[in-house]
Scaffold this motif. Structure first.
Motif, PDB file in Angstrom:
ATOM      1  N   ALA A 137      -5.064   7.330  -6.415  1.00  0.00           N
ATOM      2  CA  ALA A 137      -4.679   6.048  -6.998  1.00  0.00           C
ATOM      3  C   ALA A 137      -3.440   6.151  -7.881  1.00  0.00           C
ATOM      4  N   CYS A 138      -3.265   7.238  -8.586  1.00  0.00           N
ATOM      5  CA  CYS A 138      -2.108   7.373  -9.508  1.00  0.00           C
ATOM      6  C   CYS A 138      -1.259   8.563  -9.149  1.00  0.00           C
ATOM      7  N   LYS A 161       2.944   2.957  -5.335  1.00  0.00           N
ATOM      8  CA  LYS A 161       1.911   2.943  -6.369  1.00  0.00           C
ATOM      9  C   LYS A 161       2.482   2.356  -7.640  1.00  0.00           C
ATOM     10  N   TYR A 171      -6.534  -5.683  -5.888  1.00  0.00           N
ATOM     11  CA  TYR A 171      -7.417  -4.554  -6.166  1.00  0.00           C
ATOM     12  C   TYR A 171      -6.761  -3.697  -7.235  1.00  0.00           C
ATOM     13  N   LEU A 185      -7.359  -0.086  -9.023  1.00  0.00           N
ATOM     14  CA  LEU A 185      -8.141   1.144  -8.936  1.00  0.00           C
ATOM     15  C   LEU A 185      -7.922   1.993 -10.182  1.00  0.00           C
ATOM     16  N   SER A 186      -8.955   2.577 -10.676  1.00  0.00           N
ATOM     17  CA  SER A 186      -8.860   3.508 -11.800  1.00  0.00           C
ATOM     18  C   SER A 186      -8.088   4.745 -11.356  1.00  0.00           C
ATOM     19  N   CYS A 187      -7.351   5.349 -12.285  1.00  0.00           N
ATOM     20  CA  CYS A 187      -6.627   6.591 -11.957  1.00  0.00           C
ATOM     21  C   CYS A 187      -7.585   7.726 -11.607  1.00  0.00           C
ATOM     22  N   SER A 188      -8.862   7.565 -11.925  1.00  0.00           N
ATOM     23  CA  SER A 188      -9.840   8.593 -11.532  1.00  0.00           C
ATOM     24  C   SER A 188     -10.172   8.507 -10.046  1.00  0.00           C
ATOM     25  N   PHE A 189      -9.767   7.431  -9.379  1.00  0.00           N
ATOM     26  CA  PHE A 189      -9.966   7.287  -7.940  1.00  0.00           C
ATOM     27  C   PHE A 189      -8.949   8.191  -7.235  1.00  0.00           C
ATOM     28  N   PRO A 190      -9.383   9.045  -6.332  1.00  0.00           N
ATOM     29  CA  PRO A 190      -8.453   9.997  -5.677  1.00  0.00           C
ATOM     30  C   PRO A 190      -7.273   9.285  -5.029  1.00  0.00           C
ATOM     31  N   ASP A 202       0.814  -1.214   0.000  1.00  0.00           N
ATOM     32  CA  ASP A 202       0.000   0.000   0.000  1.00  0.00           C
ATOM     33  C   ASP A 202       0.849   1.266   0.000  1.00  0.00           C
TER      34      ASP A 202
END
Length: 66
Positions: A65-66, A21, A56, A58-63, A18
């Protein structure tokens, strides 16, 4: 790239990633591989032999995540 590898078949400690990234690009593969050795005469099956993994993505649109 290998994220985790172990030969401790008895009860490997779950690993959580975690802090670093990793961006997975379109066309990248995510794979879980397991192998078992049966040194006895009887067939081995679940739950004596099992491979369990979780992931898991996560889309890069998830705060964050990227």
């Amino acid at each position: 790239m290998t994220l985790y590898e172990t030969e401790d078949w008895a009860d490997p400690v779950p690993e959580q990633f975690d802090t670093e990234k990793m961006v997975v690009e379109e066309g990248d593969d995510l794979r879980l591989e397991c192998s078992f050795e049966n040194s006895g005469d009887a067939p081995q099956k679940f739950p004596a032999q099992m491979c369990v993994g979780g992931l898991y993505v996560l889309s890069c649109s998830f705060p964050g995540a990227c």
